[in-house]
Design a protein around this motif. Sequence first.
Motif, PDB file in Angstrom:
ATOM      1  N   ARG A 117       0.611  -1.202  -0.227  1.00 25.38           N
ATOM      2  CA  ARG A 117      -0.012  -0.061   0.032  1.00 25.38           C
ATOM      3  C   ARG A 117       0.846   1.248  -0.028  1.00 25.38           C
ATOM      4  N   ALA A 142      -2.411   5.420  -0.124  1.00 29.22           N
ATOM      5  CA  ALA A 142      -3.751   6.116  -0.609  1.00 29.22           C
ATOM      6  C   ALA A 142      -4.626   6.510   0.352  1.00 29.22           C
ATOM      7  N   GLY A 143      -4.616   5.763   1.425  1.00 31.23           N
ATOM      8  CA  GLY A 143      -5.691   5.710   2.444  1.00 31.23           C
ATOM      9  C   GLY A 143      -5.939   7.315   3.030  1.00 31.23           C
TER      10      GLY A 143
ATOM     11  N   ARG B 415      -9.254  -4.141   0.137  1.00 31.41           N
ATOM     12  CA  ARG B 415      -9.256  -2.810   0.061  1.00 31.41           C
ATOM     13  C   ARG B 415      -8.291  -2.047   1.246  1.00 31.41           C
ATOM     14  N   VAL B 416      -7.934  -2.826   2.159  1.00 29.29           N
ATOM     15  CA  VAL B 416      -7.338  -2.347   3.605  1.00 29.29           C
ATOM     16  C   VAL B 416      -6.166  -1.601   3.048  1.00 29.29           C
ATOM     17  N   GLN B 417      -5.928  -0.185   3.520  1.00 28.79           N
ATOM     18  CA  GLN B 417      -4.730   0.462   3.346  1.00 28.79           C
ATOM     19  C   GLN B 417      -3.890   0.469   4.319  1.00 28.79           C
ATOM     20  N   ASP B 438      -8.380   1.586   7.500  1.00 30.64           N
ATOM     21  CA  ASP B 438      -8.279   2.612   6.849  1.00 30.64           C
ATOM     22  C   ASP B 438      -8.375   2.140   5.332  1.00 30.64           C
ATOM     23  N   THR B 439      -9.275   2.883   4.523  1.00 27.90           N
ATOM     24  CA  THR B 439      -9.371   2.404   2.968  1.00 27.90           C
ATOM     25  C   THR B 439      -8.938   3.890   2.149  1.00 27.90           C
ATOM     26  N   ALA B 440      -8.905   3.835   1.030  1.00 26.86           N
ATOM     27  CA  ALA B 440      -8.605   4.819  -0.002  1.00 26.86           C
ATOM     28  C   ALA B 440     -10.066   5.546  -0.297  1.00 26.86           C
ATOM     29  N   GLY B 441     -10.794   5.559   0.450  1.00 25.32           N
ATOM     30  CA  GLY B 441     -12.144   6.074   0.183  1.00 25.32           C
ATOM     31  C   GLY B 441     -12.215   7.503   0.000  1.00 25.32           C
TER      32      GLY B 441
END
Lengths: 179, 504
Positions: A117, A142-143, B415-417, B438-441
């Motif tokens: 990531r 990118a979080g 999708r986990v960041q 945390d995700t890249a939302g």
Amino acid sequence: MSGDAVESAVRRIDEGDEPSPALTGPERQLDGRVRVIWALRALVSAFTLGVGGAVVGFFVADDPIVPGTVLFAVIFALGLAFAVLRYQSWRYEVRDDSLFLDRGVLTRVRTVVPYVRVQHVDVSRGPLERTLGLASVVVYTAGSRGADVTIPGLEPERAEDLQARLKRLAIAAEGEDAV
Amino acid sequence: MKLHPLSVVYRTGASVARLAWIAVVGAVSSSQFDRFEVAVAGLLALVVLAAFAYQVIYVRRFDYQPTTDTFDLRSGVVSRRTREIPYRRVQNVDVSRNVLQRVLGIAELRVETAGGGETEIRLRYVSHPEAERLQQEIGRRKRGTDGDDEDTPTAGSSVQQLFAITPKELLLLGLVRVDLRLLSFATVLLPVIIPSVSNRFPLVDLLQAAPVLLVGVVLLALVISSLRAVTGYYGFELSRDDRELRYRRGLAQEYSGAIPLDKVQSVVVSESVLARLLGYASLSVETAGYAPGTDGTGSQSAVPIADRDRVFRLAREVESFGDPAFERPPKRARTRYAIRYSLGVALLAGLGVVAARLLPFPVPVPGYAPLALLPLAPVAAHLKWTQIGFALGANHVVACEGFWTRQTRVVPYYRVQTLAESATVFQRRRNLATLVVDTAGAQGIGSADARALDIGGDRAGELRQELESRFETALAAARTDDAVSPAAGIDSTVTPGSAPSAGE
């Protein structure tokens, strides 16, 4: 000591394309001098608040000295204590698949950043850090919490080495289409 | 390719409207002179002319070109810019047009990619058919099929309607979707209104008038927000083909857009108190594409309102998260909330007492009146506590929390960041911790991460390790999936990201 181990590990990596397990390492502490930086920051904020206290004291009780000094002393003492405690609480670990940080005095935070990531890694050196010969590594994902992952108080060589290692590990982890 | 010629007209109008304040300032400052009207007219003409000239150049210089791999853009009047966006990186493609644009037959096309603080491509404006064509072409190019077969809107895949809003649901939406953010306007408005009122009435009357005023402003805010919801979601339609979700909505201003399913970061089901009572819920789909604040009306909303069961069915169609068995926080978390709320009430009472002392006139209620709320603290704590839950499914982590608006967030492990386990002093006192996934939302206001709030301290550590290993497994699975079958239907095999891996 362990510094040599890291250097040799880096040399080994620079020779071969495949990242070796030596990239990862045990749990580490920050450089002790980071306490000086935090203490100096505490000094600045204590001074600012002390001046504020003095001004209020002057208008309320006609006495700027006592409230000013007391406020300054209390805040500075707290800041010093925090600097020491924060240093004691800080640990980071370059693990096989992820970077692991553990820190915090009042709020203890443990963060896991998988290498896949990692978007990019910065080494930053502010003026204070430069005078003391220290550097910070900032890891971006990118979080939505963006630049939350900062490792302060590293020797510049170690910071650059960490940056290089994280870069290699991130590449080795094959940058998936994360977003 | 060029923008629509009529965009010059619209853009000029828009920039003149933006610059109108200059004309107003000019008018006011020139009112001391003799030839006041002439000066104003001259200034206005100058502004219009300058704006028109600028927009003519802008539109002439603006050039876009969808190529095989990238969408190219050349633009700029003073400083020129060339931009190439790989289709692979495209997140959302949206088309919108307001009433005026509809009259002119033009539309705005926006293409979002992850990263960057703003929309990457904005075509202002192209003809509406051209916007729709581009939207479909970008979608087609994204999945790698050749874009030559034009004029076939349903090219190669079956479009299936998932949801269409009924008039009843639309009315309910107006009722339920009360935008409390509008109330912040009330706090701005009140200080403006109150002085004019207090000029006419003595101060004591003001105290009685204030609640009435407040109620009036609140009611107004409610009416406006429900009107906005109704017009914004008028004719809402959600459909999908094998790779995209498509929506269309709006009465005066029309929106349509495509959300690629393989870019979905998380799925959120929201139920406000009112919606829970009525058995309704709403669904939103988060991608990494939207820049903060691009569209406050929630363009990510996949289903604005529908029957609760139906919403969960639709959510499972996007991310098949099964039926999560929620893990509850320990009871000591509830104690913590009760104490927190009690302290809040005590603080309020303290402030009340101080205020009562300082105010120059007698206050009708005693300063410690807020203490009457004290019995409510345990109730509130219990209500908050009952809504918190956390579950690890086969492919997803599901978290829910919130009493006023309960949000159930579904995040695929893939999708986990980052994972962050945190414990404040107060949490540690009771051996509690919070785990944030945390995700890249989107980073907009009100967007939050999925989290396990106030779970046991040891459990948080366990969960963190468990989540990390599940993330690694999902990642490995996605890699082999990619190698074997890049395309599939919308089910659990696709949800762990079927995006082609980068850099090959």
